[in-house]
Design a protein around this motif. Structure first.
Motif, PDB file in Angstrom:
ATOM      1  N   ASP A   1       0.796  -1.225   0.000  1.00  0.00           N
ATOM      2  CA  ASP A   1       0.000   0.000   0.000  1.00  0.00           C
ATOM      3  C   ASP A   1       0.829   1.276   0.000  1.00  0.00           C
ATOM      4  O   ASP A   1       0.343   2.325  -0.413  1.00  0.00           O
TER       5      ASP A   1
ATOM      6  N   MET B   1      -2.455  -3.779   5.288  1.00  0.00           N
ATOM      7  CA  MET B   1      -2.940  -2.942   4.184  1.00  0.00           C
ATOM      8  C   MET B   1      -4.411  -2.631   4.433  1.00  0.00           C
ATOM      9  O   MET B   1      -5.096  -3.385   5.121  1.00  0.00           O
TER      10      MET B   1
ATOM     11  N   ARG C   1       6.391   0.342  -2.769  1.00  0.00           N
ATOM     12  CA  ARG C   1       5.925  -0.476  -3.897  1.00  0.00           C
ATOM     13  C   ARG C   1       6.801  -0.239  -5.126  1.00  0.00           C
ATOM     14  O   ARG C   1       7.246  -1.185  -5.780  1.00  0.00           O
TER      15      ARG C   1
ATOM     16  N   ASP D   1      -1.789  -1.582  -5.136  1.00  0.00           N
ATOM     17  CA  ASP D   1      -1.698  -0.892  -3.851  1.00  0.00           C
ATOM     18  C   ASP D   1      -2.580  -1.460  -2.743  1.00  0.00           C
ATOM     19  O   ASP D   1      -2.640  -0.901  -1.661  1.00  0.00           O
ATOM     20  N   ARG D   2      -3.268  -2.584  -3.017  1.00  0.00           N
ATOM     21  CA  ARG D   2      -4.105  -3.189  -1.975  1.00  0.00           C
ATOM     22  C   ARG D   2      -4.518  -4.591  -2.377  1.00  0.00           C
ATOM     23  O   ARG D   2      -4.507  -4.934  -3.565  1.00  0.00           O
TER      24      ARG D   2
END
Length: 124
Positions: A9, A55, A14, A32-33
């Motif tokens: 996240d 997350m 990342r 992102d999730r």
């Protein structure tokens, strides 16, 4: 080529992790999730799910459990900065490896290579 689905996240982390893995010769899809990772798992094959544990919406442990249902051959590795979460991950997903933050990118690449039984050739 080994394909990795990265769920993290924190944007900077990342990007950093995806770049290191790509530089080591892996194909990486970064999200992102966990909820964003699921459709990728349903549509595509990944050799490894590399997921942060903490997350929003869906934590990495739940994502790994869903991954094992959708794509049972996909290996799982967790990354986390929380020691207590590491213990929970080890208990709930014992076949998954856990890499605790902070770690050097070389350590990440070496751990991925171990998962796939590759010889150490990290150029990170």
């Amino acid at each position: 080529m080994i394909r990795i689905l990265l769920a993290e996240d924190e944007e900077a982390m990342r990007t950093y992790l995806a770049r290191a893995l790509e530089n080591a010769g892996y194909s990486v899809v970064a999200v992102d999730r966990g909820t964003e990772a699921l459709p990728h798992l349903e549509r595509e094959h990944f050799d490894l799910l590399l997921s942060d544990i903490v997350m929003p919406e869906m934590d990495g442990i739940e994502l790994a459990q869903r991954c094992s249902e959708i794509s049972p051959r996909t290996k799982v590795m967790f990354i986390t900065g929380f020691a207590a979460v590491t213990l929970k991950a080890s208990r709930e997903a014992p076949q998954a490896r856990v890499l605790s933050k902070p770690f050097h990118l070389r350590d990440l690449v070496l751990e991925v290579q171990r998962v796939f039984g590759q010889s150490a050739q990290a150029n990170v």
